[in-house]
Write a protein that holds these residues in place. Structure first.
Motif, PDB file in Angstrom:
ATOM      1  N   ASP A 141       0.837  -1.099  -0.027  1.00  0.00           N
ATOM      2  CA  ASP A 141      -0.046  -0.005  -0.099  1.00  0.00           C
ATOM      3  C   ASP A 141       0.807   1.249   0.186  1.00  0.00           C
ATOM      4  OD1 ASP A 141      -2.253  -1.458  -0.127  1.00  0.00           O
ATOM      5  OD2 ASP A 141      -2.447  -1.609   2.337  1.00  0.00           O
ATOM      6  N   ALA A 142       0.809   1.908  -0.963  1.00  0.00           N
ATOM      7  CA  ALA A 142       1.847   3.168  -0.997  1.00  0.00           C
ATOM      8  C   ALA A 142       1.150   4.062  -2.643  1.00  0.00           C
ATOM      9  CB  ALA A 142       3.356   2.784  -1.532  1.00  0.00           C
ATOM     10  N   THR A 143       1.924   5.110  -2.764  1.00  0.00           N
ATOM     11  CA  THR A 143       1.673   5.920  -3.795  1.00  0.00           C
ATOM     12  C   THR A 143       2.855   5.899  -4.782  1.00  0.00           C
ATOM     13  OG1 THR A 143      -0.006   7.431  -2.580  1.00  0.00           O
ATOM     14  CG2 THR A 143       0.944   8.101  -4.621  1.00  0.00           C
ATOM     15  N   TRP A 144       2.722   5.478  -5.787  1.00  0.00           N
ATOM     16  CA  TRP A 144       3.848   5.474  -6.764  1.00  0.00           C
ATOM     17  C   TRP A 144       3.532   6.459  -7.914  1.00  0.00           C
ATOM     18  CZ3 TRP A 144       4.380  -0.905  -8.182  1.00  0.00           C
ATOM     19  CH2 TRP A 144       4.868  -1.450  -7.011  1.00  0.00           C
ATOM     20  N   SER A 145       4.789   6.837  -8.202  1.00  0.00           N
ATOM     21  CA  SER A 145       4.837   7.949  -9.316  1.00  0.00           C
ATOM     22  C   SER A 145       5.564   7.394 -10.663  1.00  0.00           C
ATOM     23  CB  SER A 145       5.607   9.212  -8.859  1.00  0.00           C
ATOM     24  OG  SER A 145       4.933   9.751  -7.917  1.00  0.00           O
ATOM     25  N   PRO A 148       4.732  11.830 -14.802  1.00  0.00           N
ATOM     26  CA  PRO A 148       3.795  12.928 -13.998  1.00  0.00           C
ATOM     27  C   PRO A 148       2.583  12.170 -13.490  1.00  0.00           C
ATOM     28  CG  PRO A 148       3.339  12.731 -16.535  1.00  0.00           C
ATOM     29  CD  PRO A 148       4.596  12.016 -16.191  1.00  0.00           C
ATOM     30  N   PHE A 149       2.375  10.790 -13.404  1.00  0.00           N
ATOM     31  CA  PHE A 149       1.291  10.082 -12.827  1.00  0.00           C
ATOM     32  C   PHE A 149       1.397   9.394 -11.724  1.00  0.00           C
ATOM     33  CE2 PHE A 149       1.872   9.196 -17.666  1.00  0.00           C
ATOM     34  CZ  PHE A 149       0.855   9.975 -18.010  1.00  0.00           C
ATOM     35  N   ASP A 150       0.651   9.899 -10.855  1.00  0.00           N
ATOM     36  CA  ASP A 150       0.699   9.469  -9.397  1.00  0.00           C
ATOM     37  C   ASP A 150      -0.680   8.983  -9.046  1.00  0.00           C
ATOM     38  OD1 ASP A 150       3.063  10.714  -8.693  1.00  0.00           O
ATOM     39  OD2 ASP A 150       2.021  12.614  -8.591  1.00  0.00           O
ATOM     40  N   TYR A 151      -0.576   7.537  -8.696  1.00  0.00           N
ATOM     41  CA  TYR A 151      -1.709   6.651  -8.356  1.00  0.00           C
ATOM     42  C   TYR A 151      -1.309   5.864  -7.077  1.00  0.00           C
ATOM     43  CZ  TYR A 151      -3.191   7.562 -13.182  1.00  0.00           C
ATOM     44  OH  TYR A 151      -3.532   8.399 -14.221  1.00  0.00           O
ATOM     45  N   SER A 156      -9.180   1.721  -5.934  1.00  0.00           N
ATOM     46  CA  SER A 156      -9.863   1.415  -6.808  1.00  0.00           C
ATOM     47  C   SER A 156      -9.475   1.827  -8.305  1.00  0.00           C
ATOM     48  CB  SER A 156     -11.492   1.921  -6.683  1.00  0.00           C
ATOM     49  OG  SER A 156     -11.918   1.353  -5.500  1.00  0.00           O
ATOM     50  N   ASN A 157      -8.975   2.762  -8.355  1.00  0.00           N
ATOM     51  CA  ASN A 157      -8.436   3.316  -9.885  1.00  0.00           C
ATOM     52  C   ASN A 157      -6.817   3.404  -9.770  1.00  0.00           C
ATOM     53  OD1 ASN A 157      -8.830   4.028 -12.501  1.00  0.00           O
ATOM     54  ND2 ASN A 157      -9.098   6.072 -12.081  1.00  0.00           N
ATOM     55  N   GLY A 158      -6.245   2.575  -9.152  1.00  0.00           N
ATOM     56  CA  GLY A 158      -4.950   2.649  -8.852  1.00  0.00           C
ATOM     57  C   GLY A 158      -4.024   1.812  -9.892  1.00  0.00           C
ATOM     58  N   TRP A 159      -2.623   1.531  -9.569  1.00  0.00           N
ATOM     59  CA  TRP A 159      -1.918   0.743 -10.415  1.00  0.00           C
ATOM     60  C   TRP A 159      -2.094  -0.634 -10.523  1.00  0.00           C
ATOM     61  CZ3 TRP A 159       0.863   3.532 -13.541  1.00  0.00           C
ATOM     62  CH2 TRP A 159       1.339   4.460 -13.242  1.00  0.00           C
ATOM     63  N   TRP A 160      -2.655  -1.371  -9.320  1.00  0.00           N
ATOM     64  CA  TRP A 160      -2.890  -2.705  -9.678  1.00  0.00           C
ATOM     65  C   TRP A 160      -3.932  -2.961 -10.564  1.00  0.00           C
ATOM     66  CZ3 TRP A 160      -1.709  -7.215  -9.294  1.00  0.00           C
ATOM     67  CH2 TRP A 160      -2.270  -8.337  -9.143  1.00  0.00           C
ATOM     68  N   ILE A 161      -5.091  -2.356 -10.699  1.00  0.00           N
ATOM     69  CA  ILE A 161      -6.024  -2.376 -11.635  1.00  0.00           C
ATOM     70  C   ILE A 161      -5.536  -2.282 -13.000  1.00  0.00           C
ATOM     71  CG2 ILE A 161      -7.061  -0.098 -11.049  1.00  0.00           C
ATOM     72  CD1 ILE A 161      -8.958  -3.534 -12.490  1.00  0.00           C
TER      73      ILE A 161
END
Length: 328
Positions: A141-145, A148-151, A156-161
């Protein structure tokens, strides 16, 4: 006008889960129309059944893999029910039947008699069925960049999906590539060109059409799963408009091609985002309000489709000799 922000939004739209879901749905439609020549105008019905099957099974406590199988089985059964009485129809008659079948699925789903199961017109909330998919993520669980894209990784609408969605699109493209080069795929192309000739060679045309309908429908059901994972299951969002957009994407990229549906989906959604963003920034609100810009964007899509069908009916990657509609 901030072109850097505009281009960032356009590129981001090109790899959203929604873009991947529409690419998958168009790949299934490509098996129906591009390879077999079936005018299926009800692909949204398969998408909606896949979404409902996955969501309802997950809410009932089934594991992720079982819920996916339920969604695929629901689409396969629907294809059998739809195909047994209708696959002897050709052209416009089949198109009319498939439109009606998809509308039946949507109307049954929004029926108040099934509120306890489908949520009726309100649908099913995303938080009720997303946990198993998010729990299967190996990502922390983290925020990856990425540029310019940070998810968030597991949102629900992150990198995994996004990773899963485009991986599944890649598998579907590989499947279509192998099918096109296989004897089975060559029979489907023969049916598209002249099914009477194929029948005269001793092939069971009805059986091949049924197999193609089921396979394309199952891929459509997987598209339904991808489509609803970032949002809720709402039946009216998977109606006639969705089928129209999938046909637009297929014709834009090119029918009977491997990557045509993928390219068509990326160009379609990225182009639509570009049009709307540029107009919101460049057109004063005294000239055109936000909702009018939204509608005008779809007008441009419709005009583009008309010009495409007139001047390049085979699409960007397509070969005019492969276009089934030329031989009907």
């Amino acid at each position: 006008m901030d072109w850097s922000r505009i281009l960032t939004n356009v590129v981001a739209e090109a790899f959203t889960p929604t873009t991947a879901a529409y690419a998958l749905g168009a790949i299934g439609l490509n098996i129906h129309f591009g390879l077999t020549g079936l005018l299926n105008m009800g692909q949204a019905g398969f998408v909606l059944l896949g979404a409902y099957g996955f969501a309802i099974a997950t809410i009932a406590g089934w594991p992720l893999w079982a819920a996916v199988l339920v969604a695929m089985a629901a689409a396969a059964i629907f294809a059998l029910i739809l195909g047994i009485p209708t696959l002897k129809l050709r052209g416009d008659y089949l198109a009319i039947v498939t439109i009606a079948a998809a509308e039946i699925v949507r109307l049954v789903g929004r029926s108040t008699a099934l509120t306890h199961l489908t949520g009726a017109s309100s649908g099913l909330r995303g938080k009720d069925y997303k946990e198993t998919f998010q729990g299967a993520s190996p990502l922390p669980d983290a925020t990856w960049s990425l540029g310019p894209f940070d998810y968030q990784t597991n949102a629900s609408n992150g990198w995994w999906i996004r990773i899963v969605a485009w991986f599944v699109v890649g598998l579907a493209c590989l499947l279509v590539y192998l099918l096109i080069r296989s004897p089975w795929g060559r029979v489907l192309k023969g049916i598209r060109e002249d099914e009477d000739a194929v029948r005269s060679l001793g092939k069971n045309v009805y059986s091949y059409k049924m197999q193609a309908l089921i396979l394309g429908g199952v891929i459509g059901a997987v598209a339904g799963i991808i489509y609803v994972l970032p949002r809720a299951v709402q039946p009216d969002s998977m109606g006639r408009t969705m089928t129209f957009l999938m046909w637009t994407i297929l014709l834009l990229g090119g029918a009977a091609t491997v990557f045509g549906p993928v390219l068509g989906s990326i160009i379609f959604w990225a182009g639509l985002m570009l049009i709307k963003t540029v107009m919101r920034d460049g057109v004063p609100e005294t000239v055109m309000r936000g909702e009018q810009i939204e509608a005008f964007g779809w007008v441009i899509v419709g005009v583009t489709l008309m010009l495409l069908v007139i001047f390049r009916p085979q699409g960007i990657l397509g070969d005019k000799k492969e276009l089934a509609i030329n031989v009907r």
